[in-house]
Design a protein around this motif. Sequence first.
Motif, mmCIF file in Angstrom:
data_model
loop_
_atom_site.group_PDB
_atom_site.id
_atom_site.type_symbol
_atom_site.label_atom_id
_atom_site.label_comp_id
_atom_site.label_asym_id
_atom_site.label_seq_id
_atom_site.Cartn_x
_atom_site.Cartn_y
_atom_site.Cartn_z
ATOM 1 N N LYS A 60 0.849 -1.184 0.000
ATOM 2 C CA LYS A 60 0.000 0.000 0.000
ATOM 3 C C LYS A 60 0.889 1.239 0.000
ATOM 4 O O LYS A 60 2.015 1.238 0.502
ATOM 5 C CB LYS A 60 -0.914 0.016 1.222
ATOM 6 C CG LYS A 60 -0.180 0.013 2.558
ATOM 7 C CD LYS A 60 -1.141 -0.029 3.729
ATOM 8 C CE LYS A 60 -0.369 -0.072 5.062
ATOM 9 N NZ LYS A 60 -1.293 -0.125 6.213
ATOM 10 N N LEU A 61 0.374 2.297 -0.601
ATOM 11 C CA LEU A 61 1.070 3.578 -0.602
ATOM 12 C C LEU A 61 0.817 4.260 0.731
ATOM 13 O O LEU A 61 -0.333 4.379 1.168
ATOM 14 C CB LEU A 61 0.578 4.452 -1.752
ATOM 15 C CG LEU A 61 1.260 5.812 -1.905
ATOM 16 C CD1 LEU A 61 2.718 5.628 -2.326
ATOM 17 C CD2 LEU A 61 0.527 6.659 -2.939
ATOM 18 N N SER A 62 1.884 4.699 1.386
ATOM 19 C CA SER A 62 1.727 5.308 2.704
ATOM 20 C C SER A 62 2.771 6.386 2.917
ATOM 21 O O SER A 62 3.815 6.407 2.259
ATOM 22 C CB SER A 62 1.849 4.239 3.804
ATOM 23 O OG SER A 62 3.133 3.651 3.786
ATOM 24 N N PHE A 63 2.503 7.287 3.850
ATOM 25 C CA PHE A 63 3.498 8.266 4.256
ATOM 26 C C PHE A 63 4.691 7.527 4.856
ATOM 27 O O PHE A 63 4.535 6.584 5.625
ATOM 28 C CB PHE A 63 2.900 9.221 5.290
ATOM 29 C CG PHE A 63 3.932 10.089 5.977
ATOM 30 C CD1 PHE A 63 4.459 11.194 5.328
ATOM 31 C CD2 PHE A 63 4.380 9.777 7.247
ATOM 32 C CE1 PHE A 63 5.420 11.994 5.944
ATOM 33 C CE2 PHE A 63 5.337 10.568 7.876
ATOM 34 C CZ PHE A 63 5.859 11.681 7.218
ATOM 35 N N ASP A 64 5.892 7.974 4.506
ATOM 36 C CA ASP A 64 7.102 7.319 4.992
ATOM 37 C C ASP A 64 7.919 8.214 5.905
ATOM 38 O O ASP A 64 8.267 7.828 7.021
ATOM 39 C CB ASP A 64 7.961 6.879 3.799
ATOM 40 C CG ASP A 64 9.254 6.210 4.239
ATOM 41 O OD1 ASP A 64 9.235 5.489 5.250
ATOM 42 O OD2 ASP A 64 10.287 6.414 3.573
ATOM 43 N N ALA A 65 8.249 9.421 5.440
ATOM 44 C CA ALA A 65 9.154 10.264 6.214
ATOM 45 C C ALA A 65 9.022 11.715 5.798
ATOM 46 O O ALA A 65 8.527 12.039 4.712
ATOM 47 C CB ALA A 65 10.597 9.801 6.029
ATOM 48 N N ALA A 66 9.496 12.584 6.672
ATOM 49 C CA ALA A 66 9.604 14.009 6.372
ATOM 50 C C ALA A 66 10.900 14.525 6.974
ATOM 51 O O ALA A 66 11.354 14.040 8.007
ATOM 52 C CB ALA A 66 8.406 14.779 6.925
ATOM 53 N N LYS A 67 11.502 15.488 6.297
ATOM 54 C CA LYS A 67 12.752 16.094 6.763
ATOM 55 C C LYS A 67 12.636 17.599 6.712
ATOM 56 O O LYS A 67 12.052 18.157 5.770
ATOM 57 C CB LYS A 67 13.920 15.649 5.876
ATOM 58 C CG LYS A 67 15.268 16.254 6.272
ATOM 59 C CD LYS A 67 16.381 15.838 5.320
ATOM 60 C CE LYS A 67 16.336 16.610 4.026
ATOM 61 N NZ LYS A 67 17.571 16.400 3.205
ATOM 62 N N ILE A 68 13.206 18.261 7.712
ATOM 63 C CA ILE A 68 13.274 19.708 7.684
ATOM 64 C C ILE A 68 14.699 20.142 7.996
ATOM 65 O O ILE A 68 15.344 19.607 8.912
ATOM 66 C CB ILE A 68 12.273 20.350 8.674
ATOM 67 C CG1 ILE A 68 12.273 21.869 8.508
ATOM 68 C CG2 ILE A 68 12.556 19.945 10.109
ATOM 69 C CD1 ILE A 68 11.097 22.556 9.184
#
Length: 390
Positions: A60-68
């Motif tokens: 399934k397509l899903s949120f994985d990560a975020a970077k700032i």
Amino acid sequence: MQKNALNSGISLILLGCMGTPVYAADLKIGDAKTDLGELSVSGFVRAKYQDKSWSDNDHKLSFDAAKINLDYKSPKIFGHLEYRCYQFDKLCDFSTLVDAYAGYNFNENHLIQAGLQPVPFGPGRFWESNYYGGIITQIGLEDVHNLGLKYQVKFDTGTQVELAYFTGDGGKYSGPYADDASRYTTNFVKPEDSSLTHLDEQNMFITRVQQDLSGLPEGMSTTLGASYWYSDIKNKTNGQTGDRKAWSVFGNVAYNDLTFGLTAGKNDVDNKDPMTPQASLMGSFDDNFMVANEGMFYTADVSYTFKNVGKLDAVTPYAMYSSYDKSEKGFKNSSRNLVGVAAYYKDLSFVAEYIVGKNDFLIGGPSDSYAAGSDTDTHELLNLQVYYNF
């Protein structure tokens, strides 16, 4: 408590970036050429789809990560902060500080920087052009970020020298599964099983020398280099002190849009542990695992960039070979090999990678993968990712 507050605060910033369209031109304040300097914000939000040969749970397509990233630049002073959050079971349930350092430019050739920063070992922070990374990240020698001080000097001959001292690792942060392994970098960690030895790496002395070659054909550039790592390994279970001695040699060649890199070296850890002298407990990304104390490591990477392909800004196919060849008799080697392609369109990046691992804990291997390595089979991972970069 302070780290939990930092986790919560930066997670809110990341969520804000995910919910609001942002543009690079709107995320800079000031001018880097003035004494007041420039403050900028950048990062990404990433979704993934994975197909694992050893599991049916990720179709399934899903949120994985975020970077700032927060960056400050002026003629003399600079600073950088990188924070990331990942989703294991729910949004941002694992989040961690990666970098937090400040520096001073004495002139265009000399600088010093202090804080949580990349360890100058090997050819750079990343040793390959792919997005998943090589197996040496799990050995704790690639993409390592520790707390310390670095001095860098560049010479007119094309030589760059870096001398660094790190007091210790960057500490633990917030994750749902492991305690001390809730961190970005693979470090020696406190065991959750009281029968295992607790190791702590301190007093790390690192040096790296790189040389740009001159007199090459037009369109070609080449860098050769070597690095050395010496540190104390504190055995907090029995009070003794061992050490880590590691070295690497590397070369990178670019010819127009083709690049090739090769890194080789040796890891040698004396953990002063009479129970498990051949392996030590390490951890990262909320997982603990044993790692063989001694072995040779190799990473080879090749990529080619096609520019302006149709409506795409660029398309880059790449391939990687990565292995940890253990010295202990009877220990089976660990490897992670990969072929992939990345496509870029404005602020979007699309990544497709096929990864084969053997005795690789992240690619379906058993818990002893990076130590004795009991697996006789390979496992495969199809890794599809899409990035929104800001």
